[in-house]
Design a protein around this motif. Structure first.
Motif, short mmCIF file in Angstrom:
data_model
loop_
_atom_site.label_atom_id
_atom_site.label_comp_id
_atom_site.label_asym_id
_atom_site.label_seq_id
_atom_site.Cartn_x
_atom_site.Cartn_y
_atom_site.Cartn_z
N PHE A 199 11.39 -2.00 -4.30
CA PHE A 199 9.94 -1.91 -4.48
C PHE A 199 9.48 -0.45 -4.50
CE2 PHE A 199 9.69 -6.45 -3.48
CZ PHE A 199 8.67 -6.84 -4.34
N LYS A 200 10.15 0.39 -3.74
CA LYS A 200 9.83 1.82 -3.78
C LYS A 200 10.08 2.38 -5.16
CE LYS A 200 11.00 6.29 -1.69
NZ LYS A 200 11.88 7.01 -0.74
N LEU A 201 11.23 2.00 -5.76
CA LEU A 201 11.55 2.47 -7.11
C LEU A 201 10.54 1.91 -8.11
CD1 LEU A 201 13.43 3.94 -9.08
CD2 LEU A 201 14.83 1.85 -9.18
N LEU A 202 10.18 0.65 -7.97
CA LEU A 202 9.17 0.06 -8.85
C LEU A 202 7.86 0.82 -8.73
CD1 LEU A 202 8.01 -2.12 -10.72
CD2 LEU A 202 7.64 -3.55 -8.70
N GLY A 203 7.45 1.13 -7.51
CA GLY A 203 6.22 1.89 -7.31
C GLY A 203 6.25 3.24 -7.99
N LYS A 246 0.84 -1.20 0.00
CA LYS A 246 0.00 0.00 0.00
C LYS A 246 0.87 1.25 0.00
CE LYS A 246 -4.11 1.88 2.30
NZ LYS A 246 -5.11 1.65 3.37
N ASP A 247 1.93 1.24 0.79
CA ASP A 247 2.85 2.37 0.83
C ASP A 247 3.51 2.61 -0.53
OD1 ASP A 247 2.30 2.75 3.50
OD2 ASP A 247 4.09 1.70 4.22
N ASN A 248 3.78 1.52 -1.26
CA ASN A 248 4.48 1.63 -2.54
C ASN A 248 3.56 1.62 -3.75
OD1 ASN A 248 7.45 1.61 -1.80
ND2 ASN A 248 6.79 -0.24 -0.74
N LYS A 249 2.23 1.56 -3.48
CA LYS A 249 1.22 1.62 -4.54
C LYS A 249 1.44 0.53 -5.60
CE LYS A 249 0.30 6.57 -3.98
NZ LYS A 249 1.16 6.78 -2.79
N ILE A 250 1.64 -0.68 -5.12
CA ILE A 250 1.85 -1.84 -5.98
C ILE A 250 0.72 -2.84 -5.75
CG2 ILE A 250 3.35 -3.85 -6.41
CD1 ILE A 250 5.72 -2.00 -5.69
N LYS A 251 0.21 -3.41 -6.86
CA LYS A 251 -0.87 -4.39 -6.78
C LYS A 251 -0.34 -5.78 -7.15
CE LYS A 251 -4.03 -1.29 -5.88
NZ LYS A 251 -3.10 -0.17 -5.62
N VAL A 252 -0.88 -6.81 -6.50
CA VAL A 252 -0.46 -8.18 -6.77
C VAL A 252 -1.68 -9.09 -6.84
CG1 VAL A 252 1.66 -7.75 -5.46
CG2 VAL A 252 -0.23 -8.96 -4.36
N THR A 253 -1.49 -10.25 -7.46
CA THR A 253 -2.47 -11.34 -7.38
C THR A 253 -2.02 -12.23 -6.24
OG1 THR A 253 -3.07 -11.22 -9.72
CG2 THR A 253 -3.44 -13.31 -8.60
N LYS A 254 -2.79 -12.24 -5.17
CA LYS A 254 -2.38 -12.84 -3.90
C LYS A 254 -3.08 -14.19 -3.69
CE LYS A 254 -0.40 -12.80 0.19
NZ LYS A 254 1.03 -13.14 0.27
N GLY A 255 -2.28 -15.25 -3.63
CA GLY A 255 -2.84 -16.56 -3.38
C GLY A 255 -3.25 -16.73 -1.92
#
Length: 539
Positions: free
Chosen positions: A485-489, A187-196
Motif C-alpha cells: 500500500f505504501k508503494l501504491l500510495g 491517511k499515512d499512505n494518501k489513499i482514498k476508498v469508497t467505504k461501506g
C-alpha cells in the motif's frame, strides 16, 4: 474498402445501403430500427481485406491473431492493410473482431453478458444472471470515420493515459478499533476508498461497527476525503416486515451518499428486487429520494492474484491466468482453488454452483459428522461435477485461454433502468490477498496497461485462512501488505495511478457516452462538443 454493412438483430438481418464514394465518412442509417423490439443488435461491417491492426485497451496497436474487443471506455480504432485508419464516431457499444474472420468488424450493442446483473430468486436465493435494461440512445447515426492522418483516443484517467485504482470496501468485519486503524493507515499512505457502512446497529456481533454507534469515526473518514456508502442497512437480517420498513423510512445520515452496495441477502437488496414485496417503481423511488444512483451488480469479474489486476484485460480472467497466479501454493490447495474457479467463474452456472456447495457440505457431513447415509448423494454429485471438470481438462488447450463469460466484455460501469429511473451499475474485482494483488509486479502491470480495477475488498477480515489479508493481528497491519500500500500510495502521488472514489470515477466516465467525432473536408478528426475529456492523436 468495405464490402458490405448490415444490421443483425432478433428481427433478422437488414442490409445497409452506403455510398462507397464517400471519402472520409460512411454513415450507418439506423432510423428504421425499433429499439423497443431490438434492445440487442449488431452492426456487421465486412471489409474487402483482413484488418491489419486493432487499437487495444492499453492504447497500443495489436494484430488480430487473437479475438479483440473494445468496450465504450476503450479506443474504437482499427488500421487497414493500406494503412487507412478507421474510427467510430461514437464511443457507445462494443467493437469486436474474431481471429477466425479478421475481415469482419462487429459493432455490438448489448450482447449477452456485456452488462450483467445478479438476481436472487426463490426461497433458496437461486442466482440468475440477466442483462441490464439499457436505453440505447444515439446522439446521431453511427458512422465510420476515415481520417487522413490521425484518429483521436480518450484518457480514462484524469491523469493523462494512466492507470486507475478504485476501492469499494465491505464493512462486514469492521469494529470501532479497526476502523480507526484502517483510516490512519490510508491517511499515512494518501489513499482514498469508497467505504461501506451499516447505517443501523443490528448484528449478532456486538462489536460490529455501524453509523449508529461509530458516527464520529466515520465522519473522520469523510473528512479525510474518503467516500462513505451504504452497505445495505444492517449487518444481520431482521424480519421481512421490519426490513422493508427500515428501507422505506431510513434517513440519509449525510448529504450526497450516492453508492449502495448490497450486503448478504437483505430482503430490500437490489439483487433481490425480483423476489421482494417492493415493486420496481417503489424501490427506485426510495433510492432516488435518498439521492442513491450507483448500485453494485453483485458480480466479480474474477479474483485478483499474481498477474490478475486489470478489469479491462479479459485475458487476465482465464483459468490459465489464475493457475499461473497460484503457482506458489501447494498442489492440493492449488487444485481446490482451480476447481472452484472452474465452477464459479468459467462455467458460472447456478445448477453447478449449488451442486458444488451441496457436495462440499455432504463431504463434511460424511467424513467429519459420520452421516453415512449421505455417501450416495455425495458420490453422484461428485461424479456429475467431475464430468464437467474433466471436460475442461480434456480441451485444456482451448478452455485455458477462454475469458470468463462475465469478464469477456470487461463490464465495469454501465447504466440500468429499473422501471423509469436510470442508475449506474458497477462490477468489481474481488481482492482478498493484498500481498499478491498489490505486489510491485501487479502495480507495474496495471500501470503499463493503463488498466482499471474497482476492487471488492474486506479490509478488516480477521479469518486466518484469508492469505494476504490486511490485519495480521486485530491491532496490526501486515508488514508486506503495508509495503504494498505504501508503494501504491507513492504511485498515486507520482500521478502514475489515479485513485478516485467510486462516484468520482463514474462522474468522469459519464461523459464518454457523449463523445461525438467527425472529420472535416481535409480528413482531420475533431470532437464536435468539448466535454473536458483528455484526448490525443493516434497515427
Amino acid at each position: 474498402m468495405i464490402k458490405s454493412i448490415s444490421i443483425v438483430s432478433n428481427s433478422g438481418r437488414q442490409n445497409v445501403v452506403f455510398d462507397e464514394n464517400q471519402k472520409h465518412k460512411i454513415v450507418i442509417d439506423i432510423s428504421q430500427m425499433n429499439f423497443q423490439d431490438n434492445n440487442s443488435f449488431d452492426i456487421k461491417i465486412v471489409f474487402n481485406k483482413p484488418i491489419l491492426q486493432f487499437r487495444n485497451h492499453d492504447y497500443n496497436w495489436v494484430n488480430c491473431n487473437e479475438d479483440r474487443i473494445a468496450n465504450k471506455f476503450c479506443p474504437k480504432i482499427i488500421k487497414l492493410q493500406n494503412g487507412q485508419l478507421v474510427q467510430a464516431n461514437l464511443s457507445i457499444g462494443i467493437w469486436e473482431v474474431n481471429k477466425k474472420d479478421q475481415s469482419v468488424l462487429l459493432w455490438r450493442f448489448n450482447p449477452e453478458f456485456s452488462e450483467p446483473l445478479t438476481n436472487y430468486l426463490g426461497s433458496v436465493n437461486r442466482k440468475n444472471i440477466s442483462q441490464a435494461s439499457n436505453r440505447i440512445f444515439f446522439l446521431e447515426n453511427p458512422a465510420l470515420l476515415f481520417p487522413k492522418k490521425s484518429a483521436l483516443e480518450f484518457s480514462r484517467s484524469k491523469y493523462p493515459f494512466t492507470a486507475i485504482a478504485c476501492f469499494t470496501d465491505h464493512c462486514d468485519f469492521d469494529t470501532a478499533e479497526n476502523l480507526s486503524l484502517q483510516r490512519n493507515f490510508f491517511k499515512d499512505n494518501k489513499i482514498k476508498v469508497t467505504k461501506g457502512f451499516f447505517l443501523n446497529h443490528f448484528s449478532k456481533r456486538t462489536d460490529n461497527a455501524s453509523f449508529q454507534n461509530q458516527k464520529e469515526e466515520l465522519l473522520k473518514w469523510k473528512n479525510d476525503g474518503h467516500e462513505l456508502c451504504y452497505h445495505s442497512l444492517s449487518q444481520s437480517i431482521k424480519s421481512s416486515e421490519e426490513s422493508y420498513e427500515d428501507f422505506r423510512q431510513f434517513i440519509p445520515p449525510l448529504e450526497n451518499l450516492k453508492v449502495w452496495i448490497d450486503h448478504g441477502f437483505q430482503p430490500y437488496n437490489f439483487s433481490l428486487l425480483k423476489k421482494n414485496s417492493l415493486g420496481e417503481k417503489d424501490f427506485e423511488n426510495v433510492l432516488a429520494d435518498k439521492n442513491v444512483n450507483i448500485l453494485w451488480n453483485y458480480i466479480d469479474s474474477g479474483t485478483s492474484t499474481n498477474g490478475v489486476i486489470n478489469q479491462l484485460n479479459s485475458n487476465q480472467f482465464t483459468l490459465l491466468s489464475f493457475l499461473k497466479g497460484t503457482k506458489d501454493l501447494g498442489f492440493v490447495k492449488r487444485m481446490q482453488l482451480m476447481v472452484k474457479n472452474i465452477i464459479f467463474h468459467y462455467y458460472n452456472n447456478e445448477n453447478m454452483i449449488l451442486k458444488y456447495k451441496e457436495t462440499a457440505g455432504n463431504f463434511k457431513k460424511v467424513f467429519f459428522q459420520k452421516k453415512i447415509k449421505l455417501i450416495f448423494p455425495l458420490i453422484i454429485d461428485s461424479f456429475n461435477l467431475g464430468i464437467s471438470i474433466f471436460r475442461v481438462m480434456l480441451f485444456w488447450g482451448t478452455t485455458k485461454k477462454r475469458p470468463y463469460k462475465l469478464a469477456k466484455y470487461s463490464p465495469i460501469v454501465f447504466k440500468h433502468t429499473i422501471e423509469e429511473k436510470e442508475f449506474y451499475i458497477f462490477q468489481t474485482l474481488e481482492m482478498l490477498d493484498f500481498q499478491k494483488s498489490l505486489s510491485k509486479d501487479n502495480l507495474d502491470t496495471l500501470i503499463n496497461e493503463k488498466g482499471v480495477f474497482i476492487a471488492h475488498t474486506y479490509f478488516s477480515v480477521p479469518m486466518k485462512y484469508h492469505n494476504g489479508r490486511m490485519f495480521s493481528t486485530p491491532e496490526t497491519i501486515d508488514d508486506s501488505v503495508s509495503q504494498n500500500f505504501k508503494l501504491l500510495g507513492e504511485k498515486i502521488q507520482n500521478k502514475e495511478i489515479w485513485n478516485p472514489v467510486l462516484s468520482e470515477l463514474i462522474e468522469y466516465w459519464a461523459d464518454f457516452e457523449k463523445i461525438v467525432l467527425d472529420v472535416d473536408s481535409d480528413g482531420g478528426t475533431f470532437l464536435k462538443v468539448d466535454l473536458g475529456l483528455i484526448f490525443r492523436k493516434v497515427d
